[in-house]
Write a protein that holds these residues in place. Structure first.
Motif, short mmCIF file in Angstrom:
data_model
loop_
_atom_site.label_atom_id
_atom_site.label_comp_id
_atom_site.label_asym_id
_atom_site.label_seq_id
_atom_site.Cartn_x
_atom_site.Cartn_y
_atom_site.Cartn_z
N TYR A 1 0.62 -5.23 -7.55
CA TYR A 1 0.58 -6.06 -7.49
C TYR A 1 0.27 -7.68 -7.75
CZ TYR A 1 5.34 -3.48 -6.55
OH TYR A 1 6.54 -2.98 -6.67
N PRO A 2 0.09 -8.39 -8.26
CA PRO A 2 -0.62 -9.32 -8.82
C PRO A 2 -0.66 -10.75 -7.67
CG PRO A 2 0.31 -9.22 -11.11
CD PRO A 2 1.43 -8.47 -10.30
N GLY A 3 -2.00 -10.73 -7.31
CA GLY A 3 -2.24 -11.73 -5.57
C GLY A 3 -1.12 -11.20 -4.19
N TYR A 4 -0.75 -10.13 -4.24
CA TYR A 4 -0.62 -9.05 -2.93
C TYR A 4 -1.12 -9.18 -2.01
CZ TYR A 4 -4.47 -5.80 -2.79
OH TYR A 4 -5.58 -5.28 -2.54
N GLY A 5 -2.25 -9.94 -2.18
CA GLY A 5 -2.53 -10.39 -0.90
C GLY A 5 -2.62 -11.87 -0.53
N SER A 6 -1.49 -12.57 -0.75
CA SER A 6 -1.34 -13.89 -1.09
C SER A 6 0.30 -13.96 -0.53
CB SER A 6 -1.90 -14.78 -1.36
OG SER A 6 -1.46 -14.95 -2.68
N LEU A 7 0.92 -12.63 -0.41
CA LEU A 7 1.99 -12.69 -0.35
C LEU A 7 2.75 -12.00 0.40
CD1 LEU A 7 3.75 -12.09 -4.06
CD2 LEU A 7 3.29 -13.96 -3.17
N PRO A 8 4.00 -12.14 1.03
CA PRO A 8 4.06 -11.00 2.67
C PRO A 8 5.04 -10.34 2.02
CG PRO A 8 5.92 -13.65 1.91
CD PRO A 8 4.51 -13.43 0.50
N ALA A 9 4.46 -9.12 2.66
CA ALA A 9 5.29 -8.05 2.15
C ALA A 9 6.39 -7.97 3.46
CB ALA A 9 4.10 -6.49 2.54
N CYS A 10 7.71 -7.87 3.14
CA CYS A 10 8.81 -8.00 3.64
C CYS A 10 9.34 -5.86 4.05
CB CYS A 10 9.38 -8.31 2.94
SG CYS A 10 9.20 -10.67 4.01
N PHE A 11 9.95 -5.51 4.69
CA PHE A 11 10.76 -4.43 5.01
C PHE A 11 12.03 -4.60 5.19
CE2 PHE A 11 5.92 -4.54 4.61
CZ PHE A 11 5.37 -3.34 3.74
N VAL A 12 12.67 -3.10 4.39
CA VAL A 12 13.40 -3.00 5.40
C VAL A 12 13.93 -1.28 5.35
CG1 VAL A 12 14.79 -2.35 2.60
CG2 VAL A 12 16.38 -2.98 4.99
N GLY A 13 14.31 -0.73 5.89
CA GLY A 13 14.72 1.05 6.00
C GLY A 13 14.56 1.03 7.91
N SER A 14 14.68 2.37 7.89
CA SER A 14 14.35 3.25 9.12
C SER A 14 13.06 3.25 9.31
CB SER A 14 15.36 4.42 9.04
OG SER A 14 14.74 5.11 8.81
N ILE A 15 12.28 3.83 8.50
CA ILE A 15 10.50 4.24 8.81
C ILE A 15 10.13 2.92 9.44
CG2 ILE A 15 8.25 5.15 8.12
CD1 ILE A 15 11.12 7.82 8.46
N ALA A 16 9.76 1.85 8.39
CA ALA A 16 9.62 0.17 9.16
C ALA A 16 9.77 0.33 10.27
CB ALA A 16 9.72 -0.65 7.93
N VAL A 17 11.46 0.38 11.15
CA VAL A 17 11.43 -0.39 11.96
C VAL A 17 10.49 0.85 13.29
CG1 VAL A 17 13.56 -0.78 13.35
CG2 VAL A 17 13.61 -1.50 11.21
N ASN A 18 10.93 1.69 12.67
CA ASN A 18 10.71 3.44 13.44
C ASN A 18 8.90 2.80 14.19
OD1 ASN A 18 13.37 3.54 14.25
ND2 ASN A 18 13.02 5.38 13.05
N PHE A 19 8.41 2.92 12.68
CA PHE A 19 7.14 2.69 12.87
C PHE A 19 6.55 1.34 12.98
CE2 PHE A 19 8.07 6.69 11.89
CZ PHE A 19 7.60 7.66 12.71
N LYS A 20 6.44 0.25 13.51
CA LYS A 20 6.32 -0.84 12.98
C LYS A 20 4.77 -1.19 13.22
CE LYS A 20 8.02 -5.89 13.36
NZ LYS A 20 9.11 -7.36 14.19
N ASP A 21 4.42 -0.61 14.16
CA ASP A 21 3.50 -1.69 14.94
C ASP A 21 2.09 -0.90 14.22
OD1 ASP A 21 4.28 -3.19 16.95
OD2 ASP A 21 4.40 -0.96 18.50
N ILE A 22 2.90 0.79 13.62
CA ILE A 22 1.60 0.78 12.81
C ILE A 22 1.68 0.63 11.22
CG2 ILE A 22 0.53 3.50 11.47
CD1 ILE A 22 1.57 4.97 14.51
N LEU A 23 3.02 0.04 10.84
CA LEU A 23 3.04 -0.62 9.86
C LEU A 23 1.53 -1.87 9.38
CD1 LEU A 23 3.16 0.00 6.22
CD2 LEU A 23 6.17 -1.56 7.79
N ARG A 24 2.16 -2.72 10.25
CA ARG A 24 1.79 -3.70 10.42
C ARG A 24 0.15 -3.62 10.55
NH1 ARG A 24 3.47 -8.86 13.00
NH2 ARG A 24 5.23 -7.29 14.08
N GLU A 25 -0.18 -2.85 11.24
CA GLU A 25 -2.60 -1.97 11.64
C GLU A 25 -2.75 -1.79 9.95
OE1 GLU A 25 -2.68 0.51 14.33
OE2 GLU A 25 -2.01 -0.03 16.45
N VAL A 26 -1.59 -1.01 8.94
CA VAL A 26 -2.50 -0.98 7.78
C VAL A 26 -1.78 -1.62 7.77
CG1 VAL A 26 -1.80 0.50 5.87
CG2 VAL A 26 -2.04 2.14 8.07
N LEU A 27 -1.44 -3.19 7.21
CA LEU A 27 -1.05 -4.24 6.50
C LEU A 27 -1.90 -4.85 6.43
CD1 LEU A 27 2.85 -3.97 6.16
CD2 LEU A 27 1.18 -3.18 4.19
#
Length: 280
Positions: free
Chosen positions: A229-255
């Motif tokens: 996505y154009p400009g992805y580094g300047s936009l917030p990435a938001c998430f819905v779903g059980s995987i995003a919630v259950n592994f939120k800390d790891i997701l945050r690290e990767v992002l």
């Protein structure tokens, strides 16, 4: 009064609201127009919904569902709902549109679904302006529960996983090597077998290998989806779903390692949809 619906493969979550609060919540059969006929959905609405809401007092219905991605499929859904709510104005949208509303409302950003499957879109505050095709569990679904399960199972079967983790995996599933292959190739719904392995991963996060599987899955999601996505580094990435919630800390690290800021993270789209329509 308005009625909002979030429909997936197994259930549809209906919420009735007025201009101030939630009046009722009802669950009915899930409906994907790719797989079910209109009459089955109509029967479900009559049996499970019509008796629990004031049919004649509902002015508007917003339906967000899996598979509602073409005019033909929207017509199928609208026809079924109209047969039960003839006096209501009906609007139908793809579930990704609903996720964007729930996560971002009128703000710009990237809306992502990370559950059993995965998807994403670029949202301009009003419309989906770009979408990288997800391709489903056989060819895509990076970052999803199914994808994590595939990574784990493949590594175990070819001997690349941690030895202790492999032994625990076979014990957890009550299967041996040939039994796993049989479950994948000879029995129905292998995607469900893969997705269920996220429970195993969560229970064994103290093993570095399990954490690495999740990191790999999220990194692949960034590479295949978000980075397109154009400009992805300047936009917030938001998430819905059980995987995003259950592994939120790891997701945050990767992002963070990919210079992407994390926005809202919720388990169910309806959490955000209710607020959006109450404040509309």
């Amino acid at each position: 009064m308005i009625l909002i619906a979030d429909s997936g493969a197994t259930k549809t979550h209906w919420v009735l609201i007025d201009d101030k609060s939630v009046i009722a919540e009802v669950y009915t059969l899930g409906f994907n127009p790719y797989y079910y006929k209109t009459d089955k959905f109509e029967k479900s609405l009559l049996a499970e919904l019509a008796s629990k809401v004031p049919v004649n007092n509902i002015s508007h219905i917003y339906f967000y569902g899996a598979g509602v991605s073409s005019e033909a499929n929207r017509d199928i859904v609208e026809k079924a709902i109209k047969s039960v709510f003839p006096g209501a104005v009906i609007e139908t949208y793809h579930d990704l549109y609903g996720a964007a509303i729930a996560l971002l409302g009128n703000r710009k950003g990237i809306a992502c679904i990370l559950g059993t499957g995965s998807n994403s879109c670029l949202w301009d505050g009003q419309h989906v302006v770009a979408n990288v095709p997800s391709l489903g569990y056989m060819l895509g679904d990076e970052g999803s529960g199914t994808y994590m399960g595939k990574l784990l199972v493949r590594d175990i079967l070819i001997g690349e996983a941690d030895g202790e983790v492999s032994n625990l995996f076979y014990q957890h599933n009550h299967l041996g090597f040939s039994g796993v292959l049989d479950r994948i190739y000879k029995q129905p719904n292998p995607n469900l077998f893969f997705s269920k392995q996220t429970k195993f991963l969560k229970e064994n996060l103290h093993y570095p290998y399990c954490r690495q599987v999740i990191q790999r899955a999220f990194n692949d999601f960034v590479t295949v989806q978000l980075s397109k996505y154009p400009g992805y580094g300047s936009l917030p990435a938001c998430f819905v779903g059980s995987i995003a919630v259950n592994f939120k800390d790891i997701l945050r690290e990767v992002l963070s390692k990919n210079s992407i800021s994390m926005g809202k993270v919720i388990k169910e789209p309806m959490e955000g949809m209710i607020g959006y329509y109450l404040n509309k």
